[in-house]
Design an enzyme around this catalytic site. Structure first.
Site, mmCIF file in Angstrom:
data_model
loop_
_atom_site.group_PDB
_atom_site.id
_atom_site.type_symbol
_atom_site.label_atom_id
_atom_site.label_comp_id
_atom_site.label_asym_id
_atom_site.label_seq_id
_atom_site.Cartn_x
_atom_site.Cartn_y
_atom_site.Cartn_z
ATOM 1 N N SER A 123 8.406 3.753 -0.141
ATOM 2 C CA SER A 123 7.179 2.992 -0.783
ATOM 3 C C SER A 123 7.148 3.439 -2.161
ATOM 4 C CB SER A 123 6.026 3.700 -0.033
ATOM 5 O OG SER A 123 4.871 3.100 -0.532
ATOM 6 N N SER A 135 0.859 -1.331 0.014
ATOM 7 C CA SER A 135 0.010 0.035 0.047
ATOM 8 C C SER A 135 0.871 1.296 -0.009
ATOM 9 C CB SER A 135 -0.801 -0.080 1.155
ATOM 10 O OG SER A 135 -1.789 1.181 1.311
ATOM 11 N N GLU A 136 0.686 2.278 -0.611
ATOM 12 C CA GLU A 136 1.512 3.292 -1.283
ATOM 13 C C GLU A 136 1.828 4.156 0.055
ATOM 14 O OE1 GLU A 136 -0.952 2.668 -3.254
ATOM 15 O OE2 GLU A 136 -1.866 4.658 -4.138
ATOM 16 N N ASN A 137 0.882 4.090 1.248
ATOM 17 C CA ASN A 137 1.091 4.798 2.330
ATOM 18 C C ASN A 137 2.028 4.242 3.362
ATOM 19 O OD1 ASN A 137 -1.052 2.984 2.417
ATOM 20 N ND2 ASN A 137 -1.734 4.113 4.635
#
Lengths: 221, 228
Positions: free
Chosen positions: A89, A47-49
């Site tokens: 990320s 997840s990019e966060n």
């Protein structure tokens, strides 16, 4: 006409995600793919966060406001999962470390251009998030979308009329009617839903299609 | 003795001047330093340029700063959300400037500033509206867009624990932009759930070394995002 519903589309995409893959599932429809990943495969969801090894939604009452996915929905972290900052990320994304990302789309062009971030409407507030990084960064980019828009226009187009997210970046399209690879020789139909014949699929699609010699029938899960 | 801790939120945001560029950590409300933002509102600085992933959620934190009309420009990747009503109204009224940046380019430009780079070539956004008018280059057969660093006068970030030297550790996905923003601001101000004695943080686990942090303020209680 037979067509897959959204859960059946998600289940179909999930079949193609192999053991050991590092995968980002985009916000919206692609998120549902997680619900259909086979339990006997270890697959790493990114997840990019700042999460790798993302798990399912927590039990009610166990939500943590500091443990969210990119869609800002509460999630969990699997054993072995990791947290990291945004620089790392997006290095995972842009640097080609993710094996697969699955994205929704407004349109995909015959050349693999993706439009999924902006309708171009004059009064719309543009928002891009990580869409452009995902589109160009993963080793394989899968798009899942309905074959036709709500107004009946095919979302596979000769050229995108919506603003593009990335150029020549889509590898495979999963629609409610077919699975289509974007190849150097054009669009290759890998699968069609039960009961759909190729001539009908071509009639609906304003881009030349080729039927793969090994084309299969999609069986709805 | 070096002690970067300050005893109040007011002291933490002292010196933030009108027209400053201020980075604010957080992804949505996770990692958003809501108490520091409240202190910034009370402090009164205006005509700010804000760098954040979003443009405020609900009515608290960054949204409250926007509602107080302190922000002339926001640099972000994802302003429009279900609960971004404060930003939406200002934007439609033409009362705030928006620089929309793909999220990875936002991160990379912040990192470039922190690392002292003059610019970066990024593949993200090539051929799109967000690269219009920008210099491009083909390197080893791939197309890249020239993007410049984003620096800030101040960064407001939230961490889980910190010590008097400014070393920080974070909690879960609240880490997000905090560590990279800390590198890119002249003055980085961290609110931490707890100030711990020097040596209490495992040196192998420190995420932000204190060199990147100028002020630390304890905001006791849950080291979690405040929910509206």
């Amino acid at each position: 006409m037979n067509r897959l519903n959204r859960n059946q589309m998600a289940a179909r995409v999930a079949q193609d995600i192999p053991e050991g893959a590092y995968v980002n599932l985009g916000i919206g429809l692609p998120t549902r793919v997680a619900n259909y990943l086979p339990a006997d495969r270890e697959i790493f969801l990114h997840s990019e966060n700042g999460l790798l090894g993302m798990g399912p939604a927590p039990a009610p009452g166990m939500e943590d406001p500091e443990l969210m996915n990119a869609g800002k929905e509460p999630v969990t972290l699997l054993q072995g999962g990791a947290f990291f900052h945004h620089g790392d990320s997006f290095a995972m994304m842009r640097g080609g470390h993710l094996d697969i990302c699955v994205l929704g789309a407004f349109q995909v062009s015959a050349g693999g251009d993706l439009a999924n971030w902006h309708t171009g409407a004059a009064d719309a507030i543009p928002a891009v998030g990580g869409a452009m990084d995902l589109a160009i960064g993963a080793k394989q980019v899968f798009v899942m979308m309905e074959h036709l828009s709500k107004s009946g226009e095919c979302k596979i187009v000769p050229f995108c009329t919506y603003p593009v997210t990335g150029i020549g970046c889509v590898d495979r399209i999963y629609t409610d009617l077919a699975v289509i690879d974007i190849t150097a020789h054009g669009l290759l139909v890998r699968e069609m839903v039960d009961g759909l014949d190729f001539a009908e699929l071509q009639r609906l699609t304003p881009v030349p299609l080729t039927l793969a010699a090994t084309a299969a029938t999609t069986v709805a899960a | 003795m070096i002690d970067k801790t300050v005893s109040s939120l007011e002291e933490a945001v002292a010196g933030i001047f009108d027209g400053a560029t201020v980075m604010i950590g957080g992804f949505g409300i996770a990692g958003q330093p809501a108490e520091l933002i409240d202190a910034l509102i009370a402090h009164g600085a205006r005509d700010l340029t804000i760098v954040n992933n979003n443009a405020g959620n609900g009515e608290i934190g960054l949204a409250a700063l926007l509602r107080a009309r302190r922000v002339k420009k926001i640099i972000c990747s994802f302003p429009r959300q279900a609960d971004s009503q404060v930003f939406d109204a200002l934007y439609h009224a033409g009362e705030i400037e928006l620089e929309l940046v793909p999220q990875g380019n936002l991160a990379a430009r912040i990192q470039a500033a922190g690392a002292g780079l003059g610019a970066i070539y990024t593949p993200t956004g090539y051929g799109t509206l967000l690269a219009e008018g920008k210099e491009t280059r083909e390197i080893d057969g791939r197309h890249y867009v020239l993007e410049y660093p984003i620096r800030a006068d101040f960064a407001l970030i939230k961490a889980f624990r910190g010590d008097r030297w400014g070393n920080l550790v974070y909690r879960k996905a609240a880490r997000n932009f905090g560590p990279i923003m800390a590198t890119a601001a002249t003055v980085t101000i961290a609110q931490v759930g707890e100030v711990v004695p020097l040596g209490a943080l495992d040196p192998e686990s420190i995420v932000t070394p204190g060199i990147f942090v100028q002020r630390v303020v304890a905001v006791p209680g849950l080291a979690q995002a405040r929910v509206a």
